[in-house]
Motif scaffolding. Sequence first.
Motif, PDB file in Angstrom:
ATOM      1  N   GLY A 140      80.529  34.301 -14.955  1.00  0.00           N
ATOM      2  CA  GLY A 140      81.344  34.789 -16.347  1.00  0.00           C
ATOM      3  C   GLY A 140      82.474  33.698 -16.630  1.00  0.00           C
ATOM      4  N   VAL A 141      82.949  34.335 -17.770  1.00  0.00           N
ATOM      5  CA  VAL A 141      84.219  33.359 -18.042  1.00  0.00           C
ATOM      6  C   VAL A 141      85.355  34.198 -18.439  1.00  0.00           C
ATOM      7  CG1 VAL A 141      85.105  31.768 -19.719  1.00  0.00           C
ATOM      8  CG2 VAL A 141      82.806  31.490 -18.682  1.00  0.00           C
ATOM      9  N   ILE A 142      86.578  34.053 -17.945  1.00  0.00           N
ATOM     10  CA  ILE A 142      87.762  35.003 -18.249  1.00  0.00           C
ATOM     11  C   ILE A 142      88.613  34.067 -19.004  1.00  0.00           C
ATOM     12  CG2 ILE A 142      89.493  36.317 -17.470  1.00  0.00           C
ATOM     13  CD1 ILE A 142      87.768  37.216 -15.098  1.00  0.00           C
ATOM     14  N   GLY A 143      89.044  34.325 -20.233  1.00  0.00           N
ATOM     15  CA  GLY A 143      89.799  33.677 -20.857  1.00  0.00           C
ATOM     16  C   GLY A 143      88.836  32.950 -21.883  1.00  0.00           C
ATOM     17  N   CYS A 144      89.238  32.992 -23.483  1.00  0.00           N
ATOM     18  CA  CYS A 144      88.154  32.516 -24.475  1.00  0.00           C
ATOM     19  C   CYS A 144      88.863  31.789 -25.418  1.00  0.00           C
ATOM     20  CB  CYS A 144      87.473  33.725 -25.155  1.00  0.00           C
ATOM     21  SG  CYS A 144      86.555  34.881 -23.991  1.00  0.00           S
TER      22      CYS A 144
ATOM     23  N   PRO B 281      70.206  25.593 -15.047  1.00  0.00           N
ATOM     24  CA  PRO B 281      69.309  26.159 -14.412  1.00  0.00           C
ATOM     25  C   PRO B 281      69.592  26.931 -13.202  1.00  0.00           C
ATOM     26  CG  PRO B 281      68.558  24.035 -14.837  1.00  0.00           C
ATOM     27  CD  PRO B 281      69.953  24.084 -15.104  1.00  0.00           C
ATOM     28  N   GLY B 282      69.074  28.176 -12.972  1.00  0.00           N
ATOM     29  CA  GLY B 282      69.377  28.784 -11.770  1.00  0.00           C
ATOM     30  C   GLY B 282      70.780  29.746 -12.053  1.00  0.00           C
ATOM     31  N   VAL B 283      71.203  29.872 -13.215  1.00  0.00           N
ATOM     32  CA  VAL B 283      72.583  30.362 -13.649  1.00  0.00           C
ATOM     33  C   VAL B 283      72.272  31.418 -14.841  1.00  0.00           C
ATOM     34  CG1 VAL B 283      74.915  30.398 -14.108  1.00  0.00           C
ATOM     35  CG2 VAL B 283      74.093  28.906 -12.277  1.00  0.00           C
ATOM     36  N   ASP B 284      72.814  32.614 -14.945  1.00  0.00           N
ATOM     37  CA  ASP B 284      72.815  33.592 -16.068  1.00  0.00           C
ATOM     38  C   ASP B 284      74.426  33.665 -16.468  1.00  0.00           C
ATOM     39  OD1 ASP B 284      70.062  33.753 -16.426  1.00  0.00           O
ATOM     40  OD2 ASP B 284      70.068  35.677 -15.265  1.00  0.00           O
ATOM     41  N   LEU B 285      74.482  33.346 -17.749  1.00  0.00           N
ATOM     42  CA  LEU B 285      75.989  33.601 -18.183  1.00  0.00           C
ATOM     43  C   LEU B 285      75.826  35.092 -18.668  1.00  0.00           C
ATOM     44  CD1 LEU B 285      78.868  32.852 -19.044  1.00  0.00           C
ATOM     45  CD2 LEU B 285      77.844  32.137 -21.292  1.00  0.00           C
ATOM     46  N   VAL B 286      76.565  35.954 -18.017  1.00  0.00           N
ATOM     47  CA  VAL B 286      76.471  37.377 -18.140  1.00  0.00           C
ATOM     48  C   VAL B 286      77.533  38.004 -19.130  1.00  0.00           C
ATOM     49  CG1 VAL B 286      76.665  39.733 -16.897  1.00  0.00           C
ATOM     50  CG2 VAL B 286      75.519  37.719 -15.718  1.00  0.00           C
ATOM     51  N   ALA B 287      78.780  37.593 -19.063  1.00  0.00           N
ATOM     52  CA  ALA B 287      79.680  38.248 -19.757  1.00  0.00           C
ATOM     53  C   ALA B 287      81.047  37.102 -19.948  1.00  0.00           C
ATOM     54  CB  ALA B 287      80.374  39.379 -19.272  1.00  0.00           C
ATOM     55  N   CYS B 288      81.805  37.424 -20.962  1.00  0.00           N
ATOM     56  CA  CYS B 288      83.080  36.603 -21.155  1.00  0.00           C
ATOM     57  C   CYS B 288      83.918  37.691 -21.529  1.00  0.00           C
ATOM     58  CB  CYS B 288      82.818  35.575 -22.331  1.00  0.00           C
ATOM     59  SG  CYS B 288      81.599  34.419 -22.021  1.00  0.00           S
ATOM     60  N   GLY B 289      85.057  37.403 -20.834  1.00  0.00           N
ATOM     61  CA  GLY B 289      86.533  38.304 -21.144  1.00  0.00           C
ATOM     62  C   GLY B 289      87.570  37.920 -21.676  1.00  0.00           C
ATOM     63  N   ASP B 290      88.388  38.518 -22.434  1.00  0.00           N
ATOM     64  CA  ASP B 290      89.662  38.179 -22.873  1.00  0.00           C
ATOM     65  C   ASP B 290      90.487  39.587 -23.210  1.00  0.00           C
ATOM     66  OD1 ASP B 290      90.657  35.437 -24.127  1.00  0.00           O
ATOM     67  OD2 ASP B 290      91.410  37.259 -25.317  1.00  0.00           O
ATOM     68  N   VAL B 291      91.811  39.369 -23.243  1.00  0.00           N
ATOM     69  CA  VAL B 291      92.648  40.464 -23.456  1.00  0.00           C
ATOM     70  C   VAL B 291      92.600  40.589 -25.109  1.00  0.00           C
ATOM     71  CG1 VAL B 291      94.298  39.748 -21.614  1.00  0.00           C
ATOM     72  CG2 VAL B 291      94.573  38.818 -23.931  1.00  0.00           C
ATOM     73  N   ASP B 292      92.210  39.659 -25.867  1.00  0.00           N
ATOM     74  CA  ASP B 292      91.726  40.115 -27.242  1.00  0.00           C
ATOM     75  C   ASP B 292      90.598  40.446 -27.365  1.00  0.00           C
ATOM     76  OD1 ASP B 292      91.270  40.075 -29.929  1.00  0.00           O
ATOM     77  OD2 ASP B 292      92.448  38.411 -30.347  1.00  0.00           O
ATOM     78  N   PRO B 293      90.090  41.646 -27.608  1.00  0.00           N
ATOM     79  CA  PRO B 293      88.537  42.317 -27.814  1.00  0.00           C
ATOM     80  C   PRO B 293      87.826  41.377 -28.745  1.00  0.00           C
ATOM     81  CG  PRO B 293      90.073  44.072 -27.279  1.00  0.00           C
ATOM     82  CD  PRO B 293      90.875  42.932 -27.774  1.00  0.00           C
TER      83      PRO B 293
ATOM     84  N   ARG C 140      88.539  38.512 -30.099  1.00  0.00           N
ATOM     85  CA  ARG C 140      88.279  37.081 -29.772  1.00  0.00           C
ATOM     86  C   ARG C 140      86.996  37.094 -28.672  1.00  0.00           C
ATOM     87  NH1 ARG C 140      92.761  32.609 -27.758  1.00  0.00           N
ATOM     88  NH2 ARG C 140      93.285  34.401 -26.142  1.00  0.00           N
ATOM     89  N   ALA C 141      87.077  38.043 -27.732  1.00  0.00           N
ATOM     90  CA  ALA C 141      86.048  38.160 -26.717  1.00  0.00           C
ATOM     91  C   ALA C 141      84.619  38.411 -27.292  1.00  0.00           C
ATOM     92  CB  ALA C 141      86.354  39.148 -25.599  1.00  0.00           C
ATOM     93  N   ALA C 142      84.750  39.073 -28.445  1.00  0.00           N
ATOM     94  CA  ALA C 142      83.321  39.389 -29.037  1.00  0.00           C
ATOM     95  C   ALA C 142      82.778  38.159 -29.567  1.00  0.00           C
ATOM     96  CB  ALA C 142      83.509  40.478 -29.854  1.00  0.00           C
ATOM     97  N   ARG C 143      83.660  37.584 -30.408  1.00  0.00           N
ATOM     98  CA  ARG C 143      83.206  36.310 -31.192  1.00  0.00           C
ATOM     99  C   ARG C 143      82.778  35.154 -30.056  1.00  0.00           C
ATOM    100  NH1 ARG C 143      88.162  37.310 -33.879  1.00  0.00           N
ATOM    101  NH2 ARG C 143      88.997  35.630 -32.717  1.00  0.00           N
TER     102      ARG C 143
ATOM    103  N   ALA D 251      80.504  40.693 -24.198  1.00  0.00           N
ATOM    104  CA  ALA D 251      81.948  40.846 -24.313  1.00  0.00           C
ATOM    105  C   ALA D 251      82.584  41.842 -23.434  1.00  0.00           C
ATOM    106  CB  ALA D 251      82.295  41.130 -25.815  1.00  0.00           C
ATOM    107  N   SER D 252      83.763  41.384 -22.581  1.00  0.00           N
ATOM    108  CA  SER D 252      84.097  42.432 -21.796  1.00  0.00           C
ATOM    109  C   SER D 252      85.625  42.061 -21.753  1.00  0.00           C
ATOM    110  CB  SER D 252      83.742  42.122 -20.401  1.00  0.00           C
ATOM    111  OG  SER D 252      84.255  43.001 -19.488  1.00  0.00           O
ATOM    112  N   SER D 253      86.506  42.939 -21.148  1.00  0.00           N
ATOM    113  CA  SER D 253      87.899  42.818 -20.860  1.00  0.00           C
ATOM    114  C   SER D 253      88.011  41.902 -19.385  1.00  0.00           C
ATOM    115  CB  SER D 253      88.524  44.030 -20.911  1.00  0.00           C
ATOM    116  OG  SER D 253      88.387  44.998 -19.752  1.00  0.00           O
ATOM    117  N   PRO D 254      89.102  41.330 -19.355  1.00  0.00           N
ATOM    118  CA  PRO D 254      89.280  40.853 -18.129  1.00  0.00           C
ATOM    119  C   PRO D 254      89.373  41.663 -16.623  1.00  0.00           C
ATOM    120  CG  PRO D 254      90.886  39.874 -19.484  1.00  0.00           C
ATOM    121  CD  PRO D 254      90.363  41.120 -20.205  1.00  0.00           C
ATOM    122  N   ASP D 255      89.521  43.049 -16.840  1.00  0.00           N
ATOM    123  CA  ASP D 255      89.235  43.739 -15.813  1.00  0.00           C
ATOM    124  C   ASP D 255      88.032  44.408 -15.630  1.00  0.00           C
ATOM    125  OD1 ASP D 255      92.227  43.853 -15.279  1.00  0.00           O
ATOM    126  OD2 ASP D 255      92.750  45.244 -16.767  1.00  0.00           O
ATOM    127  N   GLU D 256      87.420  44.578 -16.475  1.00  0.00           N
ATOM    128  CA  GLU D 256      86.113  45.121 -16.587  1.00  0.00           C
ATOM    129  C   GLU D 256      84.913  43.928 -15.778  1.00  0.00           C
ATOM    130  OE1 GLU D 256      85.524  46.483 -20.339  1.00  0.00           O
ATOM    131  OE2 GLU D 256      86.337  48.553 -20.161  1.00  0.00           O
TER     132      GLU D 256
END
Length: 375
Positions: A8-12, A27-39, A41-44, A53-58
Amino acid sequence: MARKLRAGVIGCGNVAGNHAAAYRDLPGVDLVACGDVDPARAARFAGRYGAAASSPDEILGLGLDLVSVCTPHPTHESVVTRAAAHGVHVLCEKPIATELGSATRMVAACEAAGVTLGVAFQRRFWPAARRIRRAIDDGTLGTPVLGHASVLLHRDTSYYTADAWRGTWATDGGGVLMTQAIHNIDLLQWYMGEAVEVSASHAAFKHGDAIEVEDTAVATVRFASGGLATLAASTALTPGLGTRVLVSGRTGASAGLAEYPEGSEARIDLWAVPGAEAAVSPFGGGLTEDLPLSRINGALAPFHALLIADFADAVREGRDPAVTGREAMKSLAILTAAYASASSGRPEPVPTLTPEPVPTPRKETTVCPPSGSPT
């Protein structure tokens, strides 16, 4: 077959795209989710890289194996220590923190949790940077005795005013030294060894109406080996002149690399080794323009990808990544002394880093074997 690593990535923000693309394509890695305090921006951002898309806490509750922290400097400690508490391996953007106490707590939290902490100094993966490191290791240069780093860049004032956290001591931790030159300080100490004293001065020549930190700085650094180095850094030039790192050893040989324009792959521009063919500068023509920040980040993406592949392999193999949290503290310690010296007007000692605690056994992670790892 064993499962893939879940990333995952926190901060977009600006540099996060390099991390997301590297995870997506590795290879061998799945990008599951990206989180940001701005929902929004996280969605885009998440949609661009095929992730949720996620929040940094979730995001830390999604069963990730590893996460990149690309949030503003002063938030690194909070995010990294929370990731460690969830048993998630962490790759943190530079600087590791804005003060050594924070960095020490981050390292301690990850070691206590048995998770890997890496820091994104991707310029160590430049072939030119590694060639100089090999020339030190194999004795071609001998023990480095003289070094120099120049970081002569252009930033519009809008760079500092675009985000409220930029340009203040409380939230940015510093100016050109902390945000740009730290990459070159990292290379300098990687070559020269343990730093023990810094004498520095700084000023804000161009952006002083918009920032309280420095846009220009000079420093001298003394090393435990007896070696000496100088540093010059600025974001007040138009156009920027790129960056250089030079090192001379006890054999009398010298080597240097240059990055121009900023964000391009650095090339060897000095190879003054007796008996070897001298390097010819790879940069022709005049210095006429700067790349926009988006292109600078994009040009560095291949080296983020190499660093992230190394980090993923380190998690798989239960080894240290190329740049650990403890290693990243070394450049921060030099900056701490530089800012102290600029304040006191005297040379200041480089703080001694916290002694290593008893290692905590690392958790085993069962994943598929690596593919396409860097050499």
